[in-house]
Write a protein that holds these residues in place. Structure first.
Motif, short mmCIF file in Angstrom:
data_model
loop_
_atom_site.label_atom_id
_atom_site.label_comp_id
_atom_site.label_asym_id
_atom_site.label_seq_id
_atom_site.Cartn_x
_atom_site.Cartn_y
_atom_site.Cartn_z
N ALA A 320 0.83 -1.21 0.00
CA ALA A 320 0.00 0.00 0.00
C ALA A 320 0.87 1.26 0.00
N LYS A 321 1.93 1.24 0.84
CA LYS A 321 2.83 2.40 0.88
C LYS A 321 3.52 2.61 -0.45
N LEU A 322 3.91 1.49 -1.10
CA LEU A 322 4.57 1.61 -2.41
C LEU A 322 3.66 2.26 -3.43
N ALA A 323 2.39 1.87 -3.39
CA ALA A 323 1.43 2.48 -4.32
C ALA A 323 1.25 3.97 -4.02
N ASP A 324 1.13 4.29 -2.71
CA ASP A 324 0.94 5.69 -2.33
C ASP A 324 2.15 6.55 -2.71
N VAL A 325 3.36 6.02 -2.41
CA VAL A 325 4.57 6.80 -2.70
C VAL A 325 4.77 6.95 -4.19
N THR A 326 4.43 5.88 -4.96
CA THR A 326 4.55 5.98 -6.42
C THR A 326 3.60 7.04 -6.96
N ALA A 327 2.39 7.05 -6.44
CA ALA A 327 1.41 8.06 -6.88
C ALA A 327 1.87 9.46 -6.45
N GLN A 328 2.42 9.52 -5.23
CA GLN A 328 2.92 10.82 -4.74
C GLN A 328 4.06 11.32 -5.64
N ALA A 329 4.97 10.42 -6.03
CA ALA A 329 6.08 10.81 -6.90
C ALA A 329 5.58 11.30 -8.24
N GLU A 330 4.57 10.62 -8.77
CA GLU A 330 4.00 11.06 -10.06
C GLU A 330 3.38 12.45 -9.92
N GLY A 331 2.66 12.67 -8.80
CA GLY A 331 2.06 13.99 -8.58
C GLY A 331 3.11 15.08 -8.42
N LEU A 332 4.16 14.75 -7.64
CA LEU A 332 5.24 15.72 -7.46
C LEU A 332 5.91 16.06 -8.78
N ASN A 333 6.12 15.04 -9.59
CA ASN A 333 6.78 15.27 -10.88
C ASN A 333 5.93 16.15 -11.78
N ILE A 334 4.60 15.93 -11.74
CA ILE A 334 3.70 16.77 -12.54
C ILE A 334 3.77 18.22 -12.07
N GLN A 335 3.77 18.41 -10.73
CA GLN A 335 3.89 19.77 -10.19
C GLN A 335 5.21 20.42 -10.60
N ARG A 336 6.29 19.62 -10.49
CA ARG A 336 7.61 20.16 -10.84
C ARG A 336 7.67 20.59 -12.29
N LEU A 337 7.14 19.75 -13.19
CA LEU A 337 7.15 20.10 -14.61
C LEU A 337 6.29 21.33 -14.88
N SER A 338 5.15 21.41 -14.16
CA SER A 338 4.26 22.56 -14.35
C SER A 338 4.95 23.86 -13.93
N ILE A 339 5.56 23.83 -12.72
CA ILE A 339 6.24 25.04 -12.23
C ILE A 339 7.42 25.38 -13.13
N HIS A 340 8.14 24.34 -13.58
CA HIS A 340 9.27 24.60 -14.48
C HIS A 340 8.80 25.26 -15.78
N GLY A 341 7.66 24.77 -16.30
CA GLY A 341 7.13 25.38 -17.52
C GLY A 341 6.72 26.82 -17.30
N ILE A 342 6.09 27.08 -16.14
CA ILE A 342 5.70 28.46 -15.83
C ILE A 342 6.93 29.35 -15.74
N SER A 343 8.01 28.84 -15.10
CA SER A 343 9.24 29.62 -14.97
C SER A 343 9.82 29.98 -16.32
N GLN A 344 9.77 29.02 -17.27
CA GLN A 344 10.30 29.31 -18.60
C GLN A 344 9.49 30.40 -19.29
N LEU A 345 8.15 30.32 -19.15
CA LEU A 345 7.30 31.35 -19.75
C LEU A 345 7.54 32.71 -19.09
N LYS A 346 7.67 32.69 -17.75
CA LYS A 346 7.87 33.95 -17.04
C LYS A 346 9.24 34.56 -17.34
#
Length: 678
Positions: A320-346
């Motif tokens: 269960a923890k592996l599934a949660d952490v994997t999902a958390q990592a995917e969510g964090l990666n999506i946030q990171r890519l989103s913020i990185h994209g915003i930074s490039q535009l800004k």
């Protein structure tokens, strides 16, 4: 800080034997008379020469004495005889009563840069035995080093010449040659300017002001210097503060943290520093570091109270923890890519903002230049699209409808509009930079969380393939990771506390600088300076009236608080005075500096030397009043020396009526000497 000239001796060895002259000076007015070209100026220049002050007259290294002391002298019979050797000796006394006798060779086997000082009245007491010391002059170090004569002379006079700003050097000494012209006026160029013909080739900034400030004992330069030093300290402190703040901000950003409630610039509010804290970026948003550490300690306490499970007892939970952490990592990666994209535009937006701001600054400068030209020319241009702004001719633009022409914004309104636009875009740029710093902190936190998530994924997967009886490595790692986080954040808090302590010390320095600046006068002049300049203005007006100044009313004269020169109604006096009135004004100015010592503490030496004061055919009445005024120096314990070739029929009736010492040479000043005199 005063001195007196006691005796002067000029000697020249010629093919026909020794020639020379010895002159004694007393307190009060001394009038030295000789006919033109007979050698009276030789006496004045000889005293300057023996004091090593020839560079007061010229930057050239030549001896400033006439041929009578350098090549040949003319006898009373008109015969020219060759000079083989010559020297000048001067006996003087300072305010402490110390008497020295100074000798310098003119034509000699000895170098003319050698000055010999006897510590005693060697001219008055020819049989006396006095200690002798030699110095050098007119070479580098003569004003600074112990064996330099001007260093000795400065100490003998009781002066401490200030260090001032130069053009090539930040600090340069105010040399004696720049001070003496204020009380020693030689004939050739000394009468050319008011207050004095001060040499400028020493490359001292505002040398005339600095010299007057020293002689009059003004505090203005010290105030200006103090204010400049305080500003330098303030700038250095500001730079140090901003650099420390930036270093701290970057250090915290790497840990996904940021500074809160601490000014980026020096502040006198020490309480605000105590309220500063650190915020940490978390999945729930920004929280204070203290709260974050407390939460981590709570988690660690709960983990510590639970025994480390074996893998066999913990497989479902690990999955269960592996599934949660994997999902958390995917969510964090999506946030990171989103913020990185915003930074490039800004970043592109920031670049555009910076270009826009630069363009507005250029437009503002151009419009201000146009406004300046309008103000200088006294013309207000009306800019319209149908008229040339240069030649005012009508323009017919066939590409535009002539009915569409509209008035163009006046230049003043245009400048106001550009300034408002510039402020707006600078505010936007500041907000964008602040938002970018916040995104950098979020990215740093996301990267840290991702790194931890990937590490936990690897550990959880390793647990699933380990032997069932093994302890859960993921459970152990969670405890270790929590402990490490607490330690890392505690280290960050220590760094922050050290920075706050440094900011507090800098804040105290900042407060001290502000207090020292507030203690300085609002302008460059202290109350004492204003009192001195006011008194000098009174003396100038009084003497100008006495000497017959007529170009305009003497009551309109005053001393400028900016340049220390005579002025009328706020304007410096230039060519509007006659030549004879300019001379009267110079008399009044330099006698005024001498008399100022009666009521105010100054650095004036109490000596005034005029070589041929009756310049530009000044009237007999003016010259008489000058001598009368100068004779009053005696009751003040001061000394005035005038050399003149004025007609004796005019001079004698004047000098007979006043208290003065008169030294008259019927022929040449240099006369044959007896063997015992040589």
């Amino acid at each position: 800080m005063t001195f007196k000239l006691r005796r002067l001796r000029l000697r020249a060895l010629t093919e026909e034997g020794w020639y020379g002259a010895e002159i004694g000076f007393v307190n009060g007015l001394n009038v030295l008379w000789a006919d033109n070209t007979m050698g009276k100026s030789t006496c004045i220049q000889g005293m300057l020469y023996v004091l090593g002050l020839e560079r007061m007259l010229s930057p050239r290294r030549e001896i400033p004495l006439p041929h009578a002391m350098t090549s040949y002298l003319t006898t009373d019979s008109g015969k020219n005889v060759k000079v083989l050797e010559s020297d000048v000796t001067l006996e003087m006394e300072n305010s402490a009563g110390t008497i020295v006798t100074i000798n310098r060779p003119v034509i000699s086997k000895l170098d003319d840069r050698l000055v010999t000082v006897q510590f005693g009245p060697a001219l008055s007491d020819a049989q006396g035995q006095f200690r002798i010391q030699r110095f050098f002059v007119r070479d580098p170090g003569a004003a600074q080093r112990e064996d330099g004569f001007h260093h000795f002379l400065e100490n003998f006079l009781g002066w401490e010449l200030p260090i001032v700003r130069g053009y090539e050097k930040d600090e340069i000494k105010l040399y004696l040659e720049t001070v003496f012209p204020l009380f020693w006026v030689e004939q050739k160029s000394g009468w050319s300017s008011i207050p004095a013909a001060i040499p400028t080739y020493f490359r001292i900034r505002e040398v005339h002001k600095r010299a007057v400030e020293f002689i009059a004992g003004l505090e203005a330069y010290n105030i200006e210097r103090k204010r400049e030093q305080l500003n330098q300290r303030l700038n250095a402190l500001t730079g140090k503060w901003e650099l420390r703040w930036l270093d701290l901000s970057q250090h915290l950003a790497r840990a996904g943290s940021r500074i809160e409630a601490v000014s980026q610039k020096p502040t006198a509010d020490t309480d605000s520093l105590a309220s500063g804290f650190i915020s940490v970026a978390t999945t729930a948003g920004w929280v204070s570091l203290d709260d974050h550490i407390k939460a981590l300690k709570t988690v660690l306490s709960e983990l510590s109270e639970t025994a480390v499970p074996t893998i066999a007892d913990n497989v479902p939970e690990i999955e269960a923890k592996l599934a949660d952490v994997t999902a958390q990592a995917e969510g964090l990666n999506i946030q990171r890519l989103s913020i990185h994209g915003i930074s490039q535009l800004k970043t592109a937006d920031v670049d555009a903002l910076q270009r826009r701001i630069q363009s507005l600054k250029e437009d503002l400068a151009k419009n201000q230049d146009v406004q300046k030209l309008q103000r200088f020319s006294g013309v207000q241009w009306s800019l319209t699209p149908d008229r040339c702004p240069t030649c005012e001719q009508a323009l017919q633009d066939t590409l535009l409808s002539q009915n569409a022409l509209a008035a163009i914004m006046p230049i003043e309104d245009n400048i106001t509009y550009i300034k408002s636009e510039l402020r707006m875009f600078e505010d936007i740029l500041q907000r964008e930079n602040e938002e970018e710093r916040e995104r950098e902190g979020q990215l740093s936190q996301l990267n840290r969380d991702l790194s931890e998530a990937y590490s936990r994924i690897r550990t959880l997967r390793a647990d699933l393939i380990s032997t069932p009886n093994s302890l859960s490595a993921s459970a152990v790692e969670e405890r270790v990771l929590t402990e490490r986080k607490i330690k890392d954040f505690a280290d960050i808090q220590t760094v922050f506390d050290d920075a706050i302590a440094a900011f507090s010390e800098m804040s105290e320095d900042y407060i001290q600088i502000l207090q020292e600046k507030s203690s300085l006068p609002e302008d460059e002049l202290s109350d004492s300076d204003k009192s001195k300049l006011q008194r000098l203005s009174e003396l100038l007006r009084d003497q100008a009236r006495q000497f017959g100044f007529i170009t305009f009313k003497p009551e309109d004269l005053s001393i400028s608080t900016d340049t220390y020169r005579p002025e009328k109604e706020g304007f410096e006096i230039g060519f509007e005075t006659s030549a004879s009135d300019a001379i009267r004004l110079k008399w009044a100015y330099q006698l005024g500096l001498l008399e100022l010592t009666t009521t105010h503490a100054t650095n004036h030496p109490g000596v005034l030397v005029f070589d041929e004061p009756r310049q530009q055919s000044s009237s007999k009445i003016s010259f008489e009043q000058l001598l009368i005024r100068a004779a009053t120096a005696k009751h003040r314990g001061q000394q005035v020396i005038f050399s003149t070739s004025e007609d004796l029929s005019i001079l004698n009736p004047i000098t007979d009526r006043i208290d003065c010492a008169k030294i008259v040479f019927e022929g040449h000043v240099l006369q044959p000497l007896a063997m015992n005199q040589a």
